[in-house]
Design a protein around this motif. Structure first.
Motif: not given
Length: 518
Positions: A135, A146-147, A150, A257, A263-265, A268-269, A272
């Motif tokens: 995260d 990037r994260l 988002a 997200l 384009r979060l995996t 990663e979603v 977060h």
């Protein structure tokens, strides 16, 4: 009488008794232990270094920070659970130095020397907070950008006015549960329940997820032996949520997200969502109950509100200065040997930010408790690239929660003296054990309809709510779930000034108009 039974998740619902030996509830008892031992801990560890956990640290964390400042200056050596060494940054400017220089202080836990050397492993109580995760909080550079982008852009899609309406609905639903009793315990019956219900709904969770998620988040931040199990429960439920939103997306944080151009995996979603829910729950619960306590117990504070010299938003900012909802938070890991606050920091050392201590640093405040009159330069949401992205949402939830409570129960007051209140503390936060209150009993609106809220409303930035705001904060429910003004039977009729749709005495309306600066 026995405590409430554990729910299916394995976590007790809010209000349950803490487990034996819980360091956050020790209250001066000798129940805390060093990880891996059964022996009670003292205030000092190997080499005479101060422990940031245990009964003595929990009993008076503010006093502990000031003692450390007097002994070591703005940066002090401390020990975490398991006697893991770290640096506690106490100075206002030193905290900003750490926050604003991510190239010097990495948030990537893989740069933590004690992690690299195996001193700390994934099953240690402090691992869920400090160890690396996918995260934005635990990333640097382009990956962090990037994260974080988002998360920021997804949170910005929520309409703040619609969030306030959602808070008012949940707040009134909770108030309706105790309004006819004439007394309540606001921590367990209100402040601990409301934030997770609101944030869970924004994230896309079901309403019934609120109680077990609330308790799991609490265990995670307390850092007890249940911390790892709590984290596993949270991640399991969020993994199910992410899978469900792939099949049926909606107007919620999880769906946004997933669909974000970054384009979060799925992993990663998930992380977060975990970050937002866990941090928002603890911080907002503490902010709500701390603000209420100050309003109830400080004549100067309440007098300023009554006299219109301070608005509720300004009051919340004052509490953020005086009692940050998170007392200590991770600050990263030194990327090379350096000096900070007169201390020699080695590469790989863990840095902790004592936000409570920074806010009362004599360098920036003449004395603790000095009125700040809406000044937002406090450290309660940290600063720099990792500043809390949900600060405004937290303020909205807190303000709406307090407004709804005092609208419904204008004569509410504490049933004990201020010096009878007790506190619990962990390494990371300090909060009240209970906040008992009394008020004039009132009939609860019947029937109490289930919470209904169209998800699309939360993402519609043009929600028109001005005319409905007072009704939402006062309210009974219609069968459609929309709040309407409370109509007291003996205050209606010709010539009373309290016909249908008015609902409040003119004096109370004026009080809240002054409070909000309207």
């Amino acid at each position: 009488m026995s405590g409430p039974a554990a729910d299916a998740s394995g976590f007790r619902t809010p209000g349950a008794q803490p487990p034996p030996g819980c360091p956050a509830h020790a209250g001066g008892a000798s129940g805390a232990v060093v990880s891996g031992t059964a022996q009670p801990v003292g205030p000092y560890g190997p080499g005479g270094v101060t422990r940031l956990f245990g009964p003595e640290a929990s009993a008076d964390p503010i006093g502990l920070y000031e003692r450390l400042r007097a002994e070591h200056g703005p940066v002090a050596p401390v020990l975490l659970e398991g006697d893991v060494p770290a640096w506690l940054v106490l100075g206002y400017h030193e905290i900003l130095e750490v926050c604003r220089h991510p190239r010097r202080y990495s948030r990537d836990g893989r740069n933590w020397r004690d992690w690299q050397n195996g001193v700390v492993g994934p099953h240690d109580p402090i691992a869920p907070v400090l160890a690396w995760g996918p995260d934005a909080t635990h990333q640097d550079g382009a990956v962090h950008h990037r994260l974080r982008g988002a998360v920021n852009e997804s949170l910005e899609r929520f309409d703040r006015r619609a969030i306030r309406r959602l808070v008012a609905r949940y707040a009134n639903h909770l108030i309706n549960e105790f309004v006819d009793a004439g007394e309540a315990e606001l921590l367990s019956q209100y402040a601990q329940l409301l934030p997770m219900r609101v944030m869970g709904r924004l994230a896309g969770l079901d309403e019934e997820d609120g109680p077990p998620m609330t308790e799991a988040a609490r265990q995670l931040l307390i850092g007890t032996e249940k911390a790892v199990t709590a984290d596993q429960f949270i991640q399991r439920r969020l993994r199910e949520l992410v899978a469900a939103k792939h099949e049926a997306p909606g107007s919620d944080l999880a769906s946004w997200l997933i669909e974000h151009p970054a384009r979060l995996t799925d992993e990663e979603v998930l992380h977060h969502l975990r970050l937002v829910l866990v941090s928002a729950n603890e911080t907002t619960t503490n902010l709500i109950v701390n603000t209420l306590r100050v309003v109830f117990t400080h004549p100067r504070f309440r007098g300023s509100l009554h006299g219109g010299r301070m608005t509720l938003p300004a009051a919340v900012e004052q509490v953020l200065w005086d009692e940050p909802p998170i007392a200590v938070c991770p600050g990263g890991f030194a990327m090379f040997d350096m000096e900070l606050g007169g201390q020699h920091i080695k590469k790989g050392d863990a840095m902790l930010l004592a936000l409570s201590a920074g806010n009362v640093d004599p360098v920036v405040r003449p004395a603790p408790g000095t009125m700040m009159y809406g000044n937002r330069s406090h450290l309660s949401f940290t600063s720099g690239a990792h500043e809390c992205p949900g600060a405004d949402i937290g303020r909205a939830i807190t303000g709406s929660a307090i407004e709804a409570l005092l609208y419904r129960l204008p004569d509410i007051h504490m049933t004990i003296e201020a010096d009878e209140l007790t506190w619990s503390a962990s390494t990371w936060s300090r909060h009240l054990d209970r906040l008992p209150v009394r008020f004039t009993p009132r009939d609860a609106p019947t029937p109490i309809a289930p919470i209904r809220f169209t998800p699309e409303e939360l993402g519609h930035r043009a929600v028109q709510h001005a005319a409905a705001r007072d009704r939402l904060a006062r309210g009974a429910r219609t069968e459609s779930g929309v709040l309407t003004a409370v109509q007291h039977p003996d205050r209606s009729g010709p010539g009373t000034g309290h016909g249908p749709g008015t609902g409040l005495r003119d004096g109370r309306r004026g009080w809240w108009s002054r409070l909000w600066g309207r």
